[in-house]
Write a protein that holds these residues in place. Structure first.
Motif, PDB file in Angstrom:
ATOM      1  N   LEU A  42       3.701   0.614   3.597  1.00 48.71           N
ATOM      2  CA  LEU A  42       3.871  -0.699   2.965  1.00 48.71           C
ATOM      3  C   LEU A  42       2.721  -1.330   3.148  1.00 48.71           C
ATOM      4  CD1 LEU A  42       7.602  -1.225   3.602  1.00 48.71           C
ATOM      5  CD2 LEU A  42       6.634  -0.185   1.631  1.00 48.71           C
ATOM      6  N   TRP A  43       2.056  -1.426   4.299  1.00 47.10           N
ATOM      7  CA  TRP A  43       0.892  -2.406   4.617  1.00 47.10           C
ATOM      8  C   TRP A  43       0.120  -1.843   5.766  1.00 47.10           C
ATOM      9  CZ3 TRP A  43      -0.199  -5.069   9.259  1.00 47.10           C
ATOM     10  CH2 TRP A  43      -1.060  -6.315   8.829  1.00 47.10           C
ATOM     11  N   LEU A  50       0.592  -1.208   0.001  1.00 48.36           N
ATOM     12  CA  LEU A  50       0.160  -0.050   0.167  1.00 48.36           C
ATOM     13  C   LEU A  50       0.908   1.235   0.037  1.00 48.36           C
ATOM     14  CD1 LEU A  50      -2.658  -0.977   2.517  1.00 48.36           C
ATOM     15  CD2 LEU A  50      -2.920  -0.895   0.067  1.00 48.36           C
ATOM     16  N   ALA A  51       1.793   1.192  -0.878  1.00 45.47           N
ATOM     17  CA  ALA A  51       2.912   2.300  -0.845  1.00 45.47           C
ATOM     18  C   ALA A  51       1.963   3.703  -1.393  1.00 45.47           C
ATOM     19  CB  ALA A  51       4.047   2.202  -1.891  1.00 45.47           C
ATOM     20  N   GLN A  52       2.129   4.865  -0.544  1.00 41.07           N
ATOM     21  CA  GLN A  52       1.588   5.918  -0.814  1.00 41.07           C
ATOM     22  C   GLN A  52       2.344   6.786  -1.487  1.00 41.07           C
ATOM     23  OE1 GLN A  52      -1.848   6.006   0.515  1.00 41.07           O
ATOM     24  NE2 GLN A  52      -1.434   4.132   0.529  1.00 41.07           N
ATOM     25  N   PRO A  53       2.060   7.349  -2.575  1.00 41.08           N
ATOM     26  CA  PRO A  53       3.153   8.151  -3.246  1.00 41.08           C
ATOM     27  C   PRO A  53       3.178   9.625  -2.573  1.00 41.08           C
ATOM     28  CG  PRO A  53       0.533   8.409  -4.354  1.00 41.08           C
ATOM     29  CD  PRO A  53       0.534   7.221  -3.331  1.00 41.08           C
ATOM     30  N   TYR A 101       5.640   1.408   7.783  1.00 39.30           N
ATOM     31  CA  TYR A 101       6.128   2.285   7.126  1.00 39.30           C
ATOM     32  C   TYR A 101       7.552   2.035   6.662  1.00 39.30           C
ATOM     33  CZ  TYR A 101       1.741   4.871   8.252  1.00 39.30           C
ATOM     34  OH  TYR A 101       0.425   5.249   8.579  1.00 39.30           O
ATOM     35  N   ALA A 102       8.131   2.787   5.657  1.00 40.20           N
ATOM     36  CA  ALA A 102       9.382   2.822   5.391  1.00 40.20           C
ATOM     37  C   ALA A 102       9.927   4.169   4.630  1.00 40.20           C
ATOM     38  CB  ALA A 102       9.797   1.680   4.442  1.00 40.20           C
ATOM     39  N   ILE A 103      11.520   4.595   4.805  1.00 38.21           N
ATOM     40  CA  ILE A 103      11.913   5.593   4.087  1.00 38.21           C
ATOM     41  C   ILE A 103      13.333   5.162   3.956  1.00 38.21           C
ATOM     42  CG2 ILE A 103      12.313   6.839   6.066  1.00 38.21           C
ATOM     43  CD1 ILE A 103      11.737   9.373   4.441  1.00 38.21           C
ATOM     44  N   TYR A 104      14.058   5.555   2.905  1.00 42.19           N
ATOM     45  CA  TYR A 104      15.433   5.331   2.805  1.00 42.19           C
ATOM     46  C   TYR A 104      16.203   6.572   3.231  1.00 42.19           C
ATOM     47  CZ  TYR A 104      14.855   1.635  -0.508  1.00 42.19           C
ATOM     48  OH  TYR A 104      14.827   0.317  -1.175  1.00 42.19           O
ATOM     49  N   VAL A 105      17.004   6.485   3.968  1.00 42.76           N
ATOM     50  CA  VAL A 105      17.907   7.588   4.593  1.00 42.76           C
ATOM     51  C   VAL A 105      19.301   7.644   4.244  1.00 42.76           C
ATOM     52  CG1 VAL A 105      16.258   7.838   6.649  1.00 42.76           C
ATOM     53  CG2 VAL A 105      18.205   6.388   6.713  1.00 42.76           C
TER      54      VAL A 105
END
Length: 316
Positions: A36-37, A4-7, A304-308
């Motif tokens: 993500l979910w 469920l990735a949110q743009p 949730y996820a994010i690249y850092v």
């Protein structure tokens, strides 16, 4: 459920907030927050498995552990019942180590799927409800034991605590269990500094909560010099956290007010430098991905996820 990735409508993502200019080096202006979910009841205790390209975490009230696959983007049940599992990590042999509220124990899942009990009693009495766990490079296992899982029937079963709220150390060779410290009221999340010379612990009994730090003797593993690392403000609720290679703490945060929900980043001196806003309360997190530069944040009902622009400490 599918991913469920949110743009993100624009870069840089406004959810990533700079509280001090020093945080600019750690955010990626072309990376955005993704959901993500969703579908959990209360998410906790993430652990990354790079060899399987997956994240495993706990959905405590639903008495299950969930598994998100990086290759498919799908979530499936990893274990149910899970004994109301909470904190998870991996040991240096790649095995899953889990805190269980219902059984009031810490377990290890062997490579063949067998469950080994690491600790369930001390001094002849049952543990309270092991909460969070880390494994040091000497294979010693450290875990916190507040009473949260025995205070009701939502995340375990009601029972009378019989032990103080200690932090325990399990020797990596002998398996002997000792009290690392009994000086923290309701200890919660914990993590080592990159060189393992310091141990950070959330004191949940304090109002507002406090993140404390100890010096760790490299030979004996004994703790000394208990002191305040970061004093939270009213409404701020630090919980689980992980440390990056520069010694910054990435802390699950929130609970008091909506604008506080998410992840607070503290530098190695305990000063807040950044914040990642989430629409839900984040209790814990883990670095993952091929380069340990993707931050996974189980938050209340969702993942949730994010690249850092940093990496989590290996083994953390």
């Amino acid at each position: 459920m599918p991913a469920l990735a949110q743009p993100v409508e624009r870069y840089p993502d406004p959810a990533v907030q700079v509280l001090d200019p020093s945080f600019n080096r750690y955010r990626l202006v072309l990376a955005g927050l993704e959901r993500l979910w969703t579908g959990a009841r209360w998410s906790e205790g993430p652990a990354w498995f790079g060899d399987q390209r997956c994240l495993i975490w706990s959905d405590i009230p639903n008495n299950r552990m969930l598994r998100w696959s990086e290759s498919t983007g799908r979530v499936e049940v990893f274990r149910q019942p899970s004994n109301n599992s909470n904190g998870n990590t991996r040991d240096r042999q790649g095995r899953l180590v889990t805190c269980e509220h219902l059984t009031r124990r810490v377990t290890r899942t062997e490579h063949d799927g067998r469950i080994t009990v690491i600790a369930d009693r001390f001094d002849g009495k049952p543990l309270n409800s092991p909460n969070d766990v880390v494994v040091r490079s000497d294979d010693s296992i450290w875990f916190t034991d507040p009473p949260f899982g025995v205070l009701g029937f939502y995340e375990g079963e009601m029972a009378q605590p019989e032990l103080p709220t200690n932090i325990y150390r399990v020797d990596g060779r002998s398996g002997q269990i000792t009290v690392a410290t009994g000086d923290i009221g309701r200890p919660n999340g914990l993590a080592f500094s990159p060189d393992e010379s310091k141990l950070y612990v959330v004191e949940a009994a304090a109002t507002p909560r406090v993140i404390r730090v100890f010096d760790v003797d490299g030979t004996t593993g004994r703790l000394a010099n208990n002191r305040v690392f970061h004093q939270a403000k009213e409404g701020e609720t630090p919980d689980g956290f992980r440390v990056d290679v520069d010694g910054n703490l990435w802390c699950g945060w929130g609970m008091g007010r909506e604008k506080l929900d998410g992840v607070r980043i503290l530098n190695k001196d305990g000063a807040p430098i950044g914040h990642i806003r989430l629409p839900e309360r984040c209790a814990n997190l883990a670095f993952g991905g091929r380069h340990r530069n993707r931050l996974f944040m189980p938050a209340s009902k969702s993942l949730y996820a994010i690249y850092v622009n940093t990496q989590g400490v290996a083994g953390g």
